[in-house]
Design an enzyme around this catalytic site. Sequence first.
Site, PDB file in Angstrom:
ATOM      1  N   HIS A   7       0.866  -1.179   0.000  1.00  0.00           N
ATOM      2  CA  HIS A   7       0.000   0.000   0.000  1.00  0.00           C
ATOM      3  C   HIS A   7       0.901   1.225   0.000  1.00  0.00           C
ATOM      4  CE1 HIS A   7      -2.496  -2.972   2.175  1.00  0.00           C
ATOM      5  NE2 HIS A   7      -3.513  -2.364   1.618  1.00  0.00           N
ATOM      6  N   ASP A  39       2.172   1.740   3.451  1.00  0.00           N
ATOM      7  CA  ASP A  39       3.070   0.734   4.047  1.00  0.00           C
ATOM      8  C   ASP A  39       4.494   1.260   3.985  1.00  0.00           C
ATOM      9  OD1 ASP A  39       0.926  -0.997   4.335  1.00  0.00           O
ATOM     10  OD2 ASP A  39       1.381  -2.135   2.517  1.00  0.00           O
ATOM     11  N   MET A  94       2.637  -5.721  -7.642  1.00  0.00           N
ATOM     12  CA  MET A  94       1.300  -5.194  -7.336  1.00  0.00           C
ATOM     13  C   MET A  94       1.413  -4.098  -6.284  1.00  0.00           C
ATOM     14  SD  MET A  94      -1.143  -5.415  -4.704  1.00  0.00           S
ATOM     15  CE  MET A  94      -1.797  -6.898  -3.929  1.00  0.00           C
ATOM     16  N   GLU A 112     -10.907  -6.483  -5.119  1.00  0.00           N
ATOM     17  CA  GLU A 112     -10.912  -7.525  -4.082  1.00  0.00           C
ATOM     18  C   GLU A 112     -12.150  -7.396  -3.214  1.00  0.00           C
ATOM     19  OE1 GLU A 112      -7.332  -7.619  -1.768  1.00  0.00           O
ATOM     20  OE2 GLU A 112      -8.227  -8.879  -0.207  1.00  0.00           O
ATOM     21  N   LYS A 151     -14.822  -8.516  -0.076  1.00  0.00           N
ATOM     22  CA  LYS A 151     -14.858  -9.044   1.295  1.00  0.00           C
ATOM     23  C   LYS A 151     -16.260  -8.768   1.824  1.00  0.00           C
ATOM     24  CE  LYS A 151     -12.293  -8.874   5.656  1.00  0.00           C
ATOM     25  NZ  LYS A 151     -11.215  -8.210   6.418  1.00  0.00           N
ATOM     26  N   GLU A 185      -9.652 -13.432  -2.501  1.00  0.00           N
ATOM     27  CA  GLU A 185      -8.884 -13.877  -1.324  1.00  0.00           C
ATOM     28  C   GLU A 185      -9.584 -15.049  -0.664  1.00  0.00           C
ATOM     29  OE1 GLU A 185      -7.260 -11.063   1.583  1.00  0.00           O
ATOM     30  OE2 GLU A 185      -7.963 -12.423   3.165  1.00  0.00           O
ATOM     31  N   HIS A 221     -11.671 -14.234   2.464  1.00  0.00           N
ATOM     32  CA  HIS A 221     -12.861 -13.410   2.291  1.00  0.00           C
ATOM     33  C   HIS A 221     -14.032 -14.212   1.731  1.00  0.00           C
ATOM     34  CE1 HIS A 221     -10.062  -9.649   2.066  1.00  0.00           C
ATOM     35  NE2 HIS A 221      -9.931 -10.335   3.184  1.00  0.00           N
ATOM     36  N   ASP A 273      -5.089 -13.530  -3.661  1.00  0.00           N
ATOM     37  CA  ASP A 273      -4.620 -13.421  -2.277  1.00  0.00           C
ATOM     38  C   ASP A 273      -4.767 -14.784  -1.610  1.00  0.00           C
ATOM     39  OD1 ASP A 273      -3.939 -10.789  -2.550  1.00  0.00           O
ATOM     40  OD2 ASP A 273      -5.445 -10.003  -1.150  1.00  0.00           O
ATOM     41  N   ASP A 295     -11.714 -12.251   9.937  1.00  0.00           N
ATOM     42  CA  ASP A 295     -10.743 -12.438   8.849  1.00  0.00           C
ATOM     43  C   ASP A 295      -9.404 -12.858   9.452  1.00  0.00           C
ATOM     44  OD1 ASP A 295      -9.602 -12.280   6.309  1.00  0.00           O
ATOM     45  OD2 ASP A 295      -9.127 -10.160   6.533  1.00  0.00           O
ATOM     46  N   ASP A 308      -6.691 -14.565   7.941  1.00  0.00           N
ATOM     47  CA  ASP A 308      -5.478 -14.423   7.115  1.00  0.00           C
ATOM     48  C   ASP A 308      -4.373 -15.387   7.569  1.00  0.00           C
ATOM     49  OD1 ASP A 308      -6.691 -12.351   5.662  1.00  0.00           O
ATOM     50  OD2 ASP A 308      -5.879 -10.804   6.973  1.00  0.00           O
ATOM     51  N   ASP A 362      -1.444 -13.164   1.168  1.00  0.00           N
ATOM     52  CA  ASP A 362      -1.986 -12.071   1.977  1.00  0.00           C
ATOM     53  C   ASP A 362      -2.376 -12.681   3.322  1.00  0.00           C
ATOM     54  OD1 ASP A 362      -3.048  -9.876   3.086  1.00  0.00           O
ATOM     55  OD2 ASP A 362      -4.804  -9.737   1.778  1.00  0.00           O
TER      56      ASP A 362
HETATM   57  C1  GLT Z   1      -5.831  -5.488   4.182  1.00  0.00           C
HETATM   58  C2  GLT Z   1      -6.837  -6.531   3.764  1.00  0.00           C
HETATM   59  C3  GLT Z   1      -6.370  -7.361   2.640  1.00  0.00           C
HETATM   60  C4  GLT Z   1      -6.196  -6.586   1.380  1.00  0.00           C
HETATM   61  C5  GLT Z   1      -5.131  -5.581   1.489  1.00  0.00           C
HETATM   62  C6  GLT Z   1      -5.063  -4.780   0.229  1.00  0.00           C
HETATM   63  S1  GLT Z   1      -5.276  -4.576   2.873  1.00  0.00           S
HETATM   64  O1  GLT Z   1      -4.742  -6.092   4.788  1.00  0.00           O
HETATM   65  O2  GLT Z   1      -7.120  -7.352   4.904  1.00  0.00           O
HETATM   66  O3  GLT Z   1      -7.241  -8.428   2.389  1.00  0.00           O
HETATM   67  O4  GLT Z   1      -5.836  -7.482   0.351  1.00  0.00           O
HETATM   68  O5  GLT Z   1      -5.667  -3.549   0.360  1.00  0.00           O
HETATM   69 MN    MN Z   2      -8.151 -11.131   4.628  1.00  0.00          MN
HETATM   70 MN    MN Z   3      -6.459  -9.510   0.654  1.00  0.00          MN
END
Ligand code: GLT
Ligand code: MN
Ligand code: MN
Length: 388
Positions: free
Chosen positions: A56, A59, A90, A183, A185, A219, A222, A247, A257, A259, A289
């Site tokens: 980002h 970041d 990216m 993306e 979510k 993702e 998500h 992702d 979420d 991750d 991600d």
């Molecule tokens: C954030 C989010 C991710 C996205 C990122 C891109 S930011 O961490 O949880 O899923 O991919 O903006």
């Molecule tokens: Mn996520």
């Molecule tokens: Mn993501």
Amino acid sequence: MYTPRPEDRFTFGMWTYSNPGRDPFGDPVRPLPDVDFHIQAAHKLASLGAYGVNLHDNDLVPIDATPAQRDAIVQRYRAGLADAGMVVPMATTNLFSHPVFKDGAFTAADPRVRAFALQKAMLGIDLGVALGAETYVFWGGREGAEVDAGKDLVDSVKRYRDAFNFLIAYVKDLGYRVRFALEAKPNEPRGHIFLPTTGAMLGFIQTLDDPDMVGVNPEVAHETMAGLNFPHAVAQAIDAGKLFHIDLNDQESGRFDQDLRFGSVNLKMAFFLVKLLEDEGYSGPRHFDAHAYRTEDRNGVWDFCAGCMRSYLIFKDKVARFNADAEIQALIAALGADPEGLNALSAYSPANRNALRSRVFDIEAIGAEGRGLERLDQLTVEVILGVR
Ligand code: GLT
Ligand code: MN
Ligand code: MN
């Protein structure tokens, strides 16, 4: 054999390896990153076999940096990255952390916020292009609502479209060679996020001024939060020619979420996802991600990064075994066998119409046949478990 190489195109978000482990109930457990850490991290990730880093705007460059500070940071980071032999395929804009975005960015009801979001996205695209990014992701974390009285829902979709049309025109106007990847979510941080699934994004993209420039960045976590089957969503994106980026992570159903490290929860999903990407010849980056457990220090973060890549390669090997397994392939071939030549009737013509209308089907017999999917599924599990 499971050692990652740059050709595998594994990438990590800057926000992933540098995630300090903050959560709604707890403070950071790892140090907050600065540009020196990001340069060290590029070297570390390269030594682990990664290909690149995604970021980002904020970041790397603090939101309150002056243009001169920004240029100095970017110049330093670029040199460090080149030194490490890493790339930035990216980039994306942080349109969610600052309080100004608390009620949305591109879809905020307040025109000042929408205008600022466009300005920030343009500068973010400039930064991404300067670092060599070919894909620009948009994750609309704050684009949504808890209070539906607070914004007209149809206007919100129109505002979202207007923003992308503006940025499509911006990229063309400046002659940038960058494509957008949206993306989805379903929720978190908003109670409800607009365009909550990859399927919703795919429908929305077709309403934009230049749909060819825009694809998706699905993702795992998500789609799983939305209760959906991730490989199915990815397959639809591939079929539509829209899988511009991905992702990779993992996620338990019915949770926030998470991750999680790729391949750490749902092994069968990960297997079919890797199978899809590899069999379909997906050529984009394999982007993780995800972030390390909050229990970890920075050494644990590198274990986490190495684990994501290693597990992907192990799944890739399992896919090759599955594809080369004669018994499995015979079962799959039998499922689609066409001894009566019916596939030839599937395209419409008057002759095929008449042939199908007059055909007699023994649906009782067909309906009584077992499909053999128990055996096929057991063999798949045995491949994954490493006994085939
Ligand atoms: C954030 C989010 C991710 C996205 C990122 C891109 S930011 O961490 O949880 O899923 O991919 O903006
Ligand atoms: Mn996520
Ligand atoms: Mn993501």
